[in-house]
Design an enzyme around this catalytic site. Structure first.
Site, PDB file in Angstrom:
ATOM      1  N   CYS A 197       0.851  -1.200   0.000  1.00  0.00           N
ATOM      2  CA  CYS A 197       0.000   0.000   0.000  1.00  0.00           C
ATOM      3  C   CYS A 197       0.889   1.253   0.000  1.00  0.00           C
ATOM      4  O   CYS A 197       1.875   1.318   0.740  1.00  0.00           O
ATOM      5  CB  CYS A 197      -0.904  -0.014   1.226  1.00  0.00           C
ATOM      6  SG  CYS A 197      -2.029   1.396   1.259  1.00  0.00           S
ATOM      7  N   CYS A 219       0.356   4.607   7.064  1.00  0.00           N
ATOM      8  CA  CYS A 219      -0.312   4.431   8.373  1.00  0.00           C
ATOM      9  C   CYS A 219       0.623   3.656   9.322  1.00  0.00           C
ATOM     10  O   CYS A 219       0.980   2.500   9.024  1.00  0.00           O
ATOM     11  CB  CYS A 219      -1.629   3.698   8.196  1.00  0.00           C
ATOM     12  SG  CYS A 219      -2.653   4.414   6.887  1.00  0.00           S
ATOM     13  N   CYS A 245       0.099  -0.066  10.341  1.00  0.00           N
ATOM     14  CA  CYS A 245      -0.398  -1.051   9.371  1.00  0.00           C
ATOM     15  C   CYS A 245       0.672  -1.948   8.767  1.00  0.00           C
ATOM     16  O   CYS A 245       1.636  -1.481   8.151  1.00  0.00           O
ATOM     17  CB  CYS A 245      -1.150  -0.334   8.263  1.00  0.00           C
ATOM     18  SG  CYS A 245      -1.942  -1.523   7.135  1.00  0.00           S
ATOM     19  N   CYS A 277     -16.944  -8.707   4.736  1.00  0.00           N
ATOM     20  CA  CYS A 277     -16.241  -7.422   4.546  1.00  0.00           C
ATOM     21  C   CYS A 277     -14.974  -7.645   3.741  1.00  0.00           C
ATOM     22  O   CYS A 277     -14.079  -8.383   4.178  1.00  0.00           O
ATOM     23  CB  CYS A 277     -15.849  -6.812   5.886  1.00  0.00           C
ATOM     24  SG  CYS A 277     -17.225  -6.611   6.997  1.00  0.00           S
ATOM     25  N   CYS A 322     -19.807  -5.553   2.723  1.00  0.00           N
ATOM     26  CA  CYS A 322     -19.073  -4.369   3.179  1.00  0.00           C
ATOM     27  C   CYS A 322     -17.742  -4.353   2.426  1.00  0.00           C
ATOM     28  O   CYS A 322     -17.190  -5.417   2.128  1.00  0.00           O
ATOM     29  CB  CYS A 322     -18.830  -4.463   4.683  1.00  0.00           C
ATOM     30  SG  CYS A 322     -17.830  -3.099   5.320  1.00  0.00           S
ATOM     31  N   CYS A 341     -19.559   2.692   7.965  1.00  0.00           N
ATOM     32  CA  CYS A 341     -18.875   1.988   9.049  1.00  0.00           C
ATOM     33  C   CYS A 341     -17.598   2.786   9.310  1.00  0.00           C
ATOM     34  O   CYS A 341     -16.732   2.858   8.437  1.00  0.00           O
ATOM     35  CB  CYS A 341     -18.550   0.563   8.602  1.00  0.00           C
ATOM     36  SG  CYS A 341     -17.517  -0.332   9.772  1.00  0.00           S
ATOM     37  N   ARG A 401     -18.599  -2.147  17.177  1.00  0.00           N
ATOM     38  CA  ARG A 401     -17.931  -3.430  16.930  1.00  0.00           C
ATOM     39  C   ARG A 401     -16.628  -3.570  17.702  1.00  0.00           C
ATOM     40  O   ARG A 401     -15.732  -2.727  17.607  1.00  0.00           O
ATOM     41  CB  ARG A 401     -17.662  -3.629  15.435  1.00  0.00           C
ATOM     42  CG  ARG A 401     -17.000  -4.984  15.173  1.00  0.00           C
ATOM     43  CD  ARG A 401     -16.837  -5.328  13.702  1.00  0.00           C
ATOM     44  NE  ARG A 401     -18.107  -5.237  13.025  1.00  0.00           N
ATOM     45  CZ  ARG A 401     -18.332  -4.454  11.964  1.00  0.00           C
ATOM     46  NH1 ARG A 401     -17.379  -3.746  11.460  1.00  0.00           N
ATOM     47  NH2 ARG A 401     -19.517  -4.422  11.412  1.00  0.00           N
TER      48      ARG A 401
END
Ligand code: SAM
Ligand code: DTB
Ligand code: SF4
Length: 346
Positions: free
Chosen positions: A52, A56, A59, A96, A127, A187, A259
């Site tokens: 990616c 972040c 991550c 998801c 999702c 979400c 959640r």
């Protein structure tokens, strides 16, 4: 009364009250809006893994950190449908699909829409979490039938720049607006354990609870510390602070489904039970999150059994959801009061 005009001071006052008072308030609100012994279960699948371009700091999939992750291109539609079938068979009601992208490339859109329609045809809610979306992409996914889009604010606006530099808080809010405008359910939540302060946790909840409309689903993740990421040695969270965040989220966003998300692998059954008591009523199910481990489905089923919890088809929210009057005493509060009086008499 669902409020979107909370001040930080009000949220702080809720968060800082004595733990037992906070839990009682959260559980009372929870019972007014949700079926109290029901939990919604979602299963994740990473449909495009690693490499990616974002940075972040938490991550494992950010390309700039060496986390030893096996990168994978966009999965084939058939592989996604197979995994969705298995998720359904093991008891999940929402599937998801997550991709390690800054935003979905346009050439992937036809594949993504086919995934949505074929997973939906299995009778599962759908999702996706694919990074930023523009108006066109949000509309295309909504038209394909995508039910939910996950895009987290992650932390407070103040702490955000210490965690991510490649996209702004404003970019994230813009994507949430596109998702809402396209008619999909939102979400959005965050991560705890990013070396944030209590003020940052309150700031995250404030950002979520003052969106024009609360997210339908609010994932609260505990950082999964992954070697090679800048946060691999982050401070451990006080578990009771984690429960406080869940309880505060429940109170300030009463109709949203909260959640209990990443981080359950290191939580005891007792800790998870406390999170349900504080108002969590959804979780990620199955032995893998996106790239890291999650408790086995059998362990979760055993926990549900011990707690007398059943899983819900769709959200465990009561309808209508907006009739709760904080001043009116619920049946449950009356029962607590009666029990307290009894105890004083004896
Ligand atoms: N790339 C997309 C994006 O960031 O919008 C979607 C996938 S991303 C992995 C989805 C969310 O997973 C992140 O927003 C973050 O909240 C959560 N997450 C990622 N790594 C995590 C970790 N190590 N521990 C806990 N949560 C994590
Ligand atoms: C969310 O808030 N948590 C999920 C989901 N939305 C996409 C992801 C958790 C990822 C944990 C790290 C991993 O497994 O890669
Ligand atoms: Fe990329 Fe999403 Fe991971 Fe950030 S959280 S590095 S955007 S996959």
């Amino acid at each position: 009364m669902i409020r979107t005009d909370w001040t930080r001071d009000e949220i702080q006052a809720i968060y800082e009250q004595p733990f037992m008072d906070l839990l009682l308030q959260a559980q009372t609100v929870h019972r007014a809006y949700h079926n109290e012994n029901q939990v919604q279960v979602s299963q994740l699948m990473s449909i495009k893994t690693g490499a990616c371009p974002e940075d972040c700091a938490y991550c494992p999939q950010a390309g700039i950190y060496d986390t030893g992750l096996d990168k994978e291109k966009l999965a084939a539609i058939e592989a996604v449908v197979e995994q969705a079938k298995a998720a359904k068979a093991s008891g999940a009601t929402r599937f998801c699909m997550g991709a390690a992208w800054r935003e979905p490339p346009s050439k992937a859109m036809p594949v993504l829409t086919a995934m949505v329609s074929q997973v939906k045809a299995l009778g599962l809610e759908t999702c996706m979490t694919l990074g930023m979306l523009d108006n066109q992409q949000a509309t295309t996914l909504a038209q394909a039938g995508l039910d939910y889009y996950n895009h987290n604010l992650d932390t407070s606006p103040e702490h955000y720049g210490n965690i991510i530099t490649t996209r702004t808080y404003g970019d994230r809010l813009e994507t949430l607006a596109q998702v809402r405008n396209a008619g999909m359910k939102v979400c959005s939540g965050g991560i705890l354990g990013l070396d944030e302060t209590q003020g940052d946790r309150i700031g995250l909840l404030h950002s979520l609870a003052t969106l024009p409309q609360h997210p339908d689903s609010v994932p609260i993740n505990q950082l999964v510390k992954v070697a090679g990421t800048p946060l691999e040695d982050a401070e451990d969270l006080d578990p009771l602070d984690f429960v406080r965040v869940i309880a505060t989220a429940r109170i300030v966003m009463p109709a949203s489904v909260v959640r209990l998300s990443a981080g359950r692998e290191v939580m005891s059954d007792e800790m998870q039970a406390l999170c349900f008591m504080a108002g969590a009523n959804s979780l990620f199910y199955g032995e893998k999150l996106l790239t890291t481990a999650n408790p086995e489905a059998e362990a979760d089923q055993a926990l549900f059994k011990r707690l007398g919890v059943t899983t819900s088809h769709g959200d465990p929210t009561k309808a209508p959801v907006n009739t709760y009057q904080p001043s009116a005493q619920s049946a449950w509060e009356k029962q607590v009061e009666a029990l307290a009086k009894d105890a004083m008499v004896q």
